[in-house]
Enzyme design. Structure first.
Site, mmCIF file in Angstrom:
data_model
loop_
_atom_site.group_PDB
_atom_site.id
_atom_site.type_symbol
_atom_site.label_atom_id
_atom_site.label_comp_id
_atom_site.label_asym_id
_atom_site.label_seq_id
_atom_site.Cartn_x
_atom_site.Cartn_y
_atom_site.Cartn_z
ATOM 1 N N SER A 145 -33.020 45.992 160.550
ATOM 2 C CA SER A 145 -34.232 45.278 160.949
ATOM 3 C C SER A 145 -34.964 46.111 161.999
ATOM 4 C CB SER A 145 -33.846 43.917 161.543
ATOM 5 O OG SER A 145 -34.986 43.235 161.999
ATOM 6 N N SER A 150 -36.415 48.992 161.308
ATOM 7 C CA SER A 150 -36.356 50.426 160.992
ATOM 8 C C SER A 150 -37.680 50.959 160.458
ATOM 9 C CB SER A 150 -35.261 50.686 159.953
ATOM 10 O OG SER A 150 -35.532 49.997 158.745
ATOM 11 N N SER A 205 -30.617 44.540 152.967
ATOM 12 C CA SER A 205 -29.547 44.701 151.957
ATOM 13 C C SER A 205 -28.367 45.464 152.561
ATOM 14 C CB SER A 205 -30.067 45.396 150.704
ATOM 15 O OG SER A 205 -30.771 46.580 150.976
#
Length: 638
Positions: free
Chosen positions: A473, A475, A545
């Protein structure tokens, strides 16, 4: 005429006759199970001792070990014969499954001593999986305990038809018949509730030897049988297996030279003779058997329990994992099942995650859905659960990536019993029994359409692609994915961006952020993305993911070369610094649970198609180079 006999010839003849007699004895596999310290190892040690299966040097070592561990009265501690691990001897418990062979004049035996501790229930399941009979031990002082019920339930679930209730340590309750009768009555009530229709109850003392090989004078009220005579005479189920239709899972294609091609395996059920019509599954091709080949020569007939090599009349496609069955009564082929599962791993079952499912010689990828219920072994209540933990027993639907040959476990252990293997660690995490195939597996078929994915792609003048952006999160996944789609749109390409936050407003709004929900989130997105590529689109997804297994699952949904894993590689401290939503701060303070990178793991890609180091590359430059690469122009890893 005088006939002389050579003594050595007599000896050889006697040995040959003895070996032939011993070889023809039936073999009984059984387990001892029950709660902790019920005397399972001691009982097996006593059986070995009484059947004269201990050599003099072993007996001397056993007596010395018994004195060293302080056995009361300096008597032999028979448990030391079986508890071979140092940890077992130090703690006085059984940890691993110990297998021992012994024989009497009437029968051969392989006994599995299984641990009583709840944390080693998986070891008990392993030992029970090949057993014909279970000896359920109960400490006469303690009565029926939770593990007594658990092991009884598992033994019945696994399909063991012969149960011996061994009420042990009767010497410690003064051989009181009332104690024995009360325990048997309580156990009978429980056994009936789980479907055990019959069992043999025996009062005994493994330590003193009462009712082991012969009836004891200490229990004049017990009419028998003693344990060993019962084990020697209990009927086996071999004849029942031979009476069923022929089944042989193929384990190996035997091709020593160009003139011979045979199919080797262990016959699971039925019998076969040369000339029999057989069917190869799952393909359904039919042919006939020409030879039954063994190391000792060809056979005119072979049956359940024999390992053979079959040669076939036709050059049919048959390989490891296929099944050779009688042509007119083949088993089913399906890819969706209801199954009973025993979970055997410290890590919980993750519904929706792909595991390897191994059944016989077949290995397929499988997903387990959220359990319908778990089973409380004490009350037999069906509990509502979201997953299964260590030693839990539950019922769930299992989907495989292709059809497998199977029969219900109650009909065939070989074709109905399976194990689940973690794809990352290669550890066995569960064992299960297929109950039946789901009707929709037989009724739902893929509908062929005249406008296929190639036609859609030609209409759009592009090749379908799935660009899978993954990273922590913060990135920059969504930022870069958005820039890539803008660039594709400018080039006249047809694309669609599936963003993690946007999808959770609709398609996946019912999902949370537990590991199981994250897995289901990615599975749904993967299915949608695959359908969109079937329409000829270039699909972009921007999701954390976090798990490699689920990203690999989506990759396998796609045709070769259409899945691009794009790792937006940003260090955790940098992602936290960019955190405009304050999510990392809330996660560290405990306001957000299961936050990737803080309280939930992120498994970085090992070999992504593209890696973006956002500490060195701007989003605009990254997007440009990604577009160049997917359009066929290779760029170095960023």
């Amino acid at each position: 005429m005088t006939v002389s006999y050579r003594p050595d010839a007599l000896i050889a003849s006697d040995i040959s006759a003895y070996l032939a007699q011993h070889q023809n004895k039936s073999l009984l596999r059984f387990i001892t199970c029950g709660s902790v310290d019920d005397g399972k190892s001691t009982l097996i040690g006593r059986l070995l001792y009484d059947s004269k299966m201990i050599f003099e040097d072993q007996l001397a070592a056993l007596e010395a070990d018994s004195r060293r561990v302080g056995t009361q009265g300096q008597e032999i501690d028979f448990a030391l014969l079986v508890d071979g691990l140092a940890a077992e001897r130090e703690q006085g418990i059984t940890i691993d499954v110990a297998y021992r062979f012994f024989a009497t004049e009437k029968r051969k035996f392989i006994v599995a001593d299984t641990p009583g501790h709840e944390q080693y229930t998986r070891n008990m399941v392993t030992g029970a999986s090949t057993a014909d009979l279970a000896v359920i031990l109960i400490d006469a002082r303690k009565g029926v305990l939770t593990q007594t019920r658990r092991h009884s339930y598992l033994a019945h679930l696994i399909g063991i038809r012969h149960i011996v209730l061994a009420v042990n340590k009767m010497d410690l309750v003064g051989y009181d018949q009332a104690v024995f009768d009360a325990i048997v009555a309580e156990y009978r009530e429980f056994a009936a509730s789980i479907g055990i229709a019959d069992f043999t109850a025996i009062p005994l003392s493994g330590f003193r030897g009462d009712n082991i090989t012969a009836l004891s004078d200490n229990t004049p009220w017990f009419a028998g049988p003693a344990l060993m005579p019962h084990l020697e005479t209990v009927e086996l189920d071999v004849d029942a297996d031979r009476a069923r239709p022929f089944r042989m899972p193929v384990q190996w294609v035997n091709r020593p030279n160009l003139d011979f091609r045979g199919f080797s395996g262990l016959i699971a059920a039925g019998s076969v003779t040369p000339g029999d019509k057989v069917r190869i599954l799952p393909s359904g091709r039919t042919t006939s058997v020409t030879r039954i080949v063994t190391l000792g020569g060809d056979l005119t007939e072979a049956g359940a329990g024999q390992s053979v090599t079959l040669t076939l009349a036709d050059e049919v496609d048959c390989s490891r994992g296929d099944l050779i069955a009688t042509a007119d009564a083949p088993p089913q082929v399906a890819d969706q099942f209801q199954a009973t599962i025993v979970w055997m791993d410290q890590e919980e079952l993750l519904p929706g995650r792909a595991y390897w499912l191994k059944i016989g010689s077949q290995t397929v990828s499988a997903t387990v859905q959220q359990p319908r219920h778990a089973i409380d072994v004490n009350t037999l209540a069906e509990l509502s659960v979201r997953t299964l933990g260590l030693n839990d027993i539950g019922v769930a639907e299992v989907y495989t990536d292709r059809g497998i040959v199977f029969e219900a476990y109650e009909d065939s252990h070989a074709l109905g019993g399976f194990i689940l293997i973690d794809k990352i660690t290669n550890a066995t995490v569960g064992a299960g029994m297929l109950n039946f195939s789901l009707r929709r597996a037989q009724n739902v078929h893929w509908q062929a359409t005249e406008i296929n994915r190639e036609a859609h792609a030609r209409q759009k003048n592009q090749s379908p692609r799935l660009l899978w952006f993954t990273g922590l999160s913060g990135s920059g996944k969504s930022t870069i994915a958005n820039l890539v789609e803008k660039r594709l749109h400018a080039l006249g390409k047809h694309s669609f961006l599936l963003d993690g936050d946007n999808v959770r407003h609709g398609l996946n709004k019912d999902l949370g952020f537990t590991d199981a929900d994250r897995i289901e989130n990615i599975r749904r997105v993967g299915e949608v993305a695959r359908l969109m590529t079937d329409a000829g689109l270039i699909v972009l997804t921007a999701f954390i993911s976090p798990f490699r297994a689920e990203r690999e699952l989506v990759r396998k949904m796609m045709p070769e070369g259409e899945f691009f894993e794009i790792f937006v590689d940003t260090p955790l401290d940098e992602a936290e610094r960019r955190d405009v939503k304050g999510l990392y701060r809330k996660a560290r303070s405990g306001e957000i649970a299961n936050f990737t990178g803080i309280t939930s793991p992120y498994e970085a890609p090992v070999n992504p198609e593209i890696r973006i180091d956002t500490t060195r590359t701007s989003p605009e430059a990254a997007a440009e180079l990604i577009v160049e690469q997917i359009m066929g122009v290779w760029s170095p890893t960023l």
